[in-house]
Write a protein that holds these residues in place. Structure first.
Motif, PDB file in Angstrom:
ATOM      1  N   ASP A  50       0.800  -1.197   0.073  1.00 38.78           N
ATOM      2  CA  ASP A  50      -0.176  -0.146  -0.043  1.00 38.78           C
ATOM      3  C   ASP A  50       0.956   1.475   0.029  1.00 38.78           C
ATOM      4  O   ASP A  50       0.532   2.110  -0.684  1.00 38.78           O
ATOM      5  N   ASP A  51       2.024   1.242   0.599  1.00 38.33           N
ATOM      6  CA  ASP A  51       2.959   2.341   0.668  1.00 38.33           C
ATOM      7  C   ASP A  51       3.356   2.772  -0.758  1.00 38.33           C
ATOM      8  O   ASP A  51       3.307   3.914  -1.111  1.00 38.33           O
ATOM      9  N   LEU A  52       3.701   1.557  -1.532  1.00 37.76           N
ATOM     10  CA  LEU A  52       4.362   1.626  -2.768  1.00 37.76           C
ATOM     11  C   LEU A  52       3.327   2.164  -3.619  1.00 37.76           C
ATOM     12  O   LEU A  52       3.255   2.877  -4.769  1.00 37.76           O
ATOM     13  N   THR A  53       1.613   1.832  -3.393  1.00 45.47           N
ATOM     14  CA  THR A  53       0.672   2.001  -4.505  1.00 45.47           C
ATOM     15  C   THR A  53       0.109   3.501  -4.124  1.00 45.47           C
ATOM     16  O   THR A  53      -0.135   4.345  -4.940  1.00 45.47           O
ATOM     17  N   TYR A  54      -0.309   3.665  -2.862  1.00 47.89           N
ATOM     18  CA  TYR A  54      -1.053   4.792  -2.346  1.00 47.89           C
ATOM     19  C   TYR A  54      -0.205   5.859  -1.736  1.00 47.89           C
ATOM     20  O   TYR A  54      -0.523   7.173  -1.233  1.00 47.89           O
ATOM     21  N   GLY A  55       0.886   5.667  -1.138  1.00 43.41           N
ATOM     22  CA  GLY A  55       1.823   6.539  -0.471  1.00 43.41           C
ATOM     23  C   GLY A  55       1.042   6.773   1.039  1.00 43.41           C
ATOM     24  O   GLY A  55       0.397   6.210   1.498  1.00 43.41           O
ATOM     25  N   ARG A  56       1.755   7.914   1.713  1.00 43.24           N
ATOM     26  CA  ARG A  56       1.335   8.064   2.865  1.00 43.24           C
ATOM     27  C   ARG A  56       1.472   9.686   3.101  1.00 43.24           C
ATOM     28  O   ARG A  56       2.335  10.397   2.560  1.00 43.24           O
ATOM     29  N   PRO A  57       0.243  10.267   3.243  1.00 48.77           N
ATOM     30  CA  PRO A  57      -1.010   9.579   3.799  1.00 48.77           C
ATOM     31  C   PRO A  57      -1.636   8.819   2.453  1.00 48.77           C
ATOM     32  O   PRO A  57      -1.257   9.199   1.263  1.00 48.77           O
ATOM     33  N   ARG A  58      -2.578   8.085   2.636  1.00 52.12           N
ATOM     34  CA  ARG A  58      -3.143   7.243   1.542  1.00 52.12           C
ATOM     35  C   ARG A  58      -3.746   8.250   0.529  1.00 52.12           C
ATOM     36  O   ARG A  58      -4.952   8.796   1.003  1.00 52.12           O
ATOM     37  N   THR A  59      -3.705   8.066  -0.765  1.00 51.07           N
ATOM     38  CA  THR A  59      -4.356   9.017  -1.604  1.00 51.07           C
ATOM     39  C   THR A  59      -4.638   8.184  -2.916  1.00 51.07           C
ATOM     40  O   THR A  59      -3.862   7.341  -3.441  1.00 51.07           O
ATOM     41  N   PHE A  60      -5.662   8.384  -3.489  1.00 49.65           N
ATOM     42  CA  PHE A  60      -6.335   7.829  -4.569  1.00 49.65           C
ATOM     43  C   PHE A  60      -6.575   8.957  -5.627  1.00 49.65           C
ATOM     44  O   PHE A  60      -7.240   9.594  -5.224  1.00 49.65           O
ATOM     45  N   ASN A  61      -6.316   8.759  -7.034  1.00 46.72           N
ATOM     46  CA  ASN A  61      -6.656   9.674  -8.024  1.00 46.72           C
ATOM     47  C   ASN A  61      -7.450   9.006  -9.160  1.00 46.72           C
ATOM     48  O   ASN A  61      -7.027   7.879  -9.516  1.00 46.72           O
ATOM     49  N   ILE A  62      -8.573   9.556  -9.670  1.00 45.11           N
ATOM     50  CA  ILE A  62      -9.260   9.023 -10.893  1.00 45.11           C
ATOM     51  C   ILE A  62     -10.050  10.182 -11.718  1.00 45.11           C
ATOM     52  O   ILE A  62     -10.562  10.974 -11.091  1.00 45.11           O
ATOM     53  N   ASP A  63     -10.206  10.053 -13.034  1.00 48.81           N
ATOM     54  CA  ASP A  63     -11.002  10.718 -13.822  1.00 48.81           C
ATOM     55  C   ASP A  63     -12.283  10.077 -14.309  1.00 48.81           C
ATOM     56  O   ASP A  63     -12.206   8.871 -14.606  1.00 48.81           O
ATOM     57  N   ALA A  64     -13.453  10.803 -14.219  1.00 48.68           N
ATOM     58  CA  ALA A  64     -14.676  10.273 -14.902  1.00 48.68           C
ATOM     59  C   ALA A  64     -15.616  11.252 -15.253  1.00 48.68           C
ATOM     60  O   ALA A  64     -15.445  12.387 -14.709  1.00 48.68           O
ATOM     61  N   VAL A  65     -16.329  11.010 -16.370  1.00 50.04           N
ATOM     62  CA  VAL A  65     -17.263  11.918 -16.832  1.00 50.04           C
ATOM     63  C   VAL A  65     -18.759  11.925 -16.097  1.00 50.04           C
ATOM     64  O   VAL A  65     -19.513  10.784 -16.332  1.00 50.04           O
ATOM     65  N   VAL A  66     -19.086  12.456 -15.275  1.00 53.80           N
ATOM     66  CA  VAL A  66     -20.117  12.478 -14.457  1.00 53.80           C
ATOM     67  C   VAL A  66     -21.415  13.281 -14.851  1.00 53.80           C
ATOM     68  O   VAL A  66     -22.409  13.639 -14.150  1.00 53.80           O
ATOM     69  N   GLY A  67     -21.039  14.264 -15.699  1.00 55.21           N
ATOM     70  CA  GLY A  67     -22.168  15.423 -16.306  1.00 55.21           C
ATOM     71  C   GLY A  67     -21.989  16.523 -15.331  1.00 55.21           C
ATOM     72  O   GLY A  67     -23.153  17.227 -15.251  1.00 55.21           O
ATOM     73  N   HIS A  68     -20.851  17.030 -14.986  1.00 53.71           N
ATOM     74  CA  HIS A  68     -20.657  18.109 -13.923  1.00 53.71           C
ATOM     75  C   HIS A  68     -19.984  19.072 -14.867  1.00 53.71           C
ATOM     76  O   HIS A  68     -18.613  19.245 -14.371  1.00 53.71           O
ATOM     77  N   ASN A  69     -20.552  19.813 -15.859  1.00 48.85           N
ATOM     78  CA  ASN A  69     -19.760  20.581 -16.691  1.00 48.85           C
ATOM     79  C   ASN A  69     -18.405  19.985 -17.224  1.00 48.85           C
ATOM     80  O   ASN A  69     -17.379  20.549 -17.202  1.00 48.85           O
ATOM     81  N   ASP A  70     -18.457  18.695 -17.716  1.00 47.17           N
ATOM     82  CA  ASP A  70     -17.367  18.119 -18.276  1.00 47.17           C
ATOM     83  C   ASP A  70     -17.327  17.533 -19.305  1.00 47.17           C
ATOM     84  O   ASP A  70     -18.791  17.236 -19.722  1.00 47.17           O
ATOM     85  N   SER A  71     -16.438  16.546 -20.016  1.00 47.71           N
ATOM     86  CA  SER A  71     -16.930  15.988 -21.180  1.00 47.71           C
ATOM     87  C   SER A  71     -15.605  15.127 -21.613  1.00 47.71           C
ATOM     88  O   SER A  71     -14.777  14.915 -20.400  1.00 47.71           O
ATOM     89  N   ALA A  72     -15.805  14.303 -22.541  1.00 45.02           N
ATOM     90  CA  ALA A  72     -14.790  13.143 -22.322  1.00 45.02           C
ATOM     91  C   ALA A  72     -13.384  14.016 -22.721  1.00 45.02           C
ATOM     92  O   ALA A  72     -12.096  13.318 -22.452  1.00 45.02           O
ATOM     93  N   ALA A  73     -13.279  15.140 -23.122  1.00 42.52           N
ATOM     94  CA  ALA A  73     -11.873  15.641 -23.612  1.00 42.52           C
ATOM     95  C   ALA A  73     -11.603  16.329 -22.235  1.00 42.52           C
ATOM     96  O   ALA A  73     -10.355  16.324 -21.768  1.00 42.52           O
ATOM     97  N   ASN A  74     -12.534  16.964 -21.126  1.00 40.83           N
ATOM     98  CA  ASN A  74     -12.260  17.569 -20.127  1.00 40.83           C
ATOM     99  C   ASN A  74     -13.089  16.696 -18.937  1.00 40.83           C
ATOM    100  O   ASN A  74     -13.909  17.223 -18.583  1.00 40.83           O
ATOM    101  N   PRO A  75     -12.574  15.577 -18.644  1.00 34.75           N
ATOM    102  CA  PRO A  75     -13.124  14.772 -17.553  1.00 34.75           C
ATOM    103  C   PRO A  75     -13.275  15.523 -16.073  1.00 34.75           C
ATOM    104  O   PRO A  75     -12.115  16.324 -15.874  1.00 34.75           O
ATOM    105  N   THR A  76     -13.838  15.019 -15.336  1.00 33.39           N
ATOM    106  CA  THR A  76     -13.708  15.318 -13.800  1.00 33.39           C
ATOM    107  C   THR A  76     -12.683  14.799 -12.989  1.00 33.39           C
ATOM    108  O   THR A  76     -12.756  13.438 -13.187  1.00 33.39           O
ATOM    109  N   HIS A  77     -12.059  15.418 -12.387  1.00 31.93           N
ATOM    110  CA  HIS A  77     -10.827  14.751 -11.722  1.00 31.93           C
ATOM    111  C   HIS A  77     -11.490  14.609 -10.041  1.00 31.93           C
ATOM    112  O   HIS A  77     -11.683  15.595  -9.512  1.00 31.93           O
ATOM    113  N   PHE A  78     -11.207  13.350  -9.669  1.00 33.52           N
ATOM    114  CA  PHE A  78     -11.198  13.117  -8.292  1.00 33.52           C
ATOM    115  C   PHE A  78     -10.388  12.701  -7.492  1.00 33.52           C
ATOM    116  O   PHE A  78      -9.330  11.837  -7.886  1.00 33.52           O
TER     117      PHE A  78
END
Length: 277
Positions: A164-192
């Motif tokens: 987990d230290d190698l994957t998420y670091g400390r503190p534990r952090t996770f990043n993902i992009d998705a198009v959820v319909g909040h002023n976003d598009s496939a070209a500009n997805p929302t970052h979580f």
């Protein structure tokens, strides 16, 4: 011969009698006690009186002649051999040999004689063979299995934490992009961004990648042992079948659902979602 014997007898009776003068010597004349006292008184009157002062008397008393004493002496007796006579020419020598013992400091201390040691061979008695109870083997086996289990558990925990230290670091952090319909598009997805910061789980949303419209969702607080290192991940799925992607937050074996509603996410209501897992 008779005359010589008589003179010898007179001399033995009175040694002062020499025999060269006839008559009785003055000291041999008989006298009475009255004559003796008168003669002594006359002598005293003719003598000159002698006076002594205190100092002379003191000196006389302190004279060492009056206090002469003999120091104590110690005598040591030696064994003397009989007299032996040796003659050399006209000279004769009488010799006696004395055995003078040495002082204790000069006497040689002899070591004590060695003691004789006697050893006897004793026949060893046969020892009875000890029998081990079978339950002892069972107890040792159980202890070994418990120790092995603890060792494997510790090893598994250490391996998972390192991964987990190698994957998420400390503190534990996770990043993902998705198009959820909040002023976003496939070209500009929302970052979580999902983060476990000191047991506080948070989700940060940047609609269309625009940080000026960033939203922060306070999800929950963790209290378990080692939960400060629990990784937090995100996934998206249409839970209500309305064409919108809802957000699922995964914390270890727990899933928390947030519903996509009116351009943002809100926690799901009880009974609102069925068959989430």
């Amino acid at each position: 011969m008779e005359y010589a014997a008589r003179r010898q007898a007179q001399y033995e009776a009175d040694p002062s009698y020499s025999g060269h003068k006839a008559g009785i010597e003055p000291e041999h004349r008989p006298y009475s006690s009255t004559e003796l006292s008168h003669s002594r008184a006359g002598k005293r009157s003719t003598q000159t009186p002698v006076t002594f002062d205190a100092e002379d008397e003191y000196e006389l008393e302190e004279d060492e002649e009056y206090y002469r004493t003999q120091l104590p002496t110690s005598a040591r007796r030696y064994q003397i051999s009989p007299e032996q006579v040796y003659q050399s020419g006209n000279k004769r020598y009488h010799v006696r040999v004395a055995d003078i013992p040495k002082r204790k400091s000069q006497q040689r201390q002899l070591p004590p004689p060695p003691r004789e040691r006697y050893t006897e061979e004793v026949e060893a008695l046969p020892q009875a063979k000890r029998h081990i109870h079978p339950l002892l083997y069972l107890g040792v086996g159980m202890l070994a299995m418990a120790a092995l289990f603890l060792l494997l558990s510790s090893a598994g925990t250490w391996i998972q934490t390192t991964k987990d230290d190698l994957t998420y670091g400390r503190p534990r952090t996770f990043n993902i992009d998705a198009v959820v319909g909040h002023n976003d598009s496939a070209a500009n997805p929302t970052h979580f961004i999902a983060i476990n910061l000191n047991r506080h789980v948070e989700v940060i949303e940047q609609p269309g990648g625009d940080s000026s419209k960033m939203r922060v969702y306070q999800v929950t607080t963790l209290f378990g042992d080692g939960e400060d290192l629990a990784p937090v991940t995100l996934s998206f799925r249409d839970l209500l079948s309305n064409g919108k992607l809802d957000m699922l937050i995964h914390i270890n074996n727990t899933v928390i659902a947030y519903i996509n509603d009116n351009g943002s996410f809100r926690p799901s209501k009880p009974g609102e979602i069925k068959g989430l897992m």
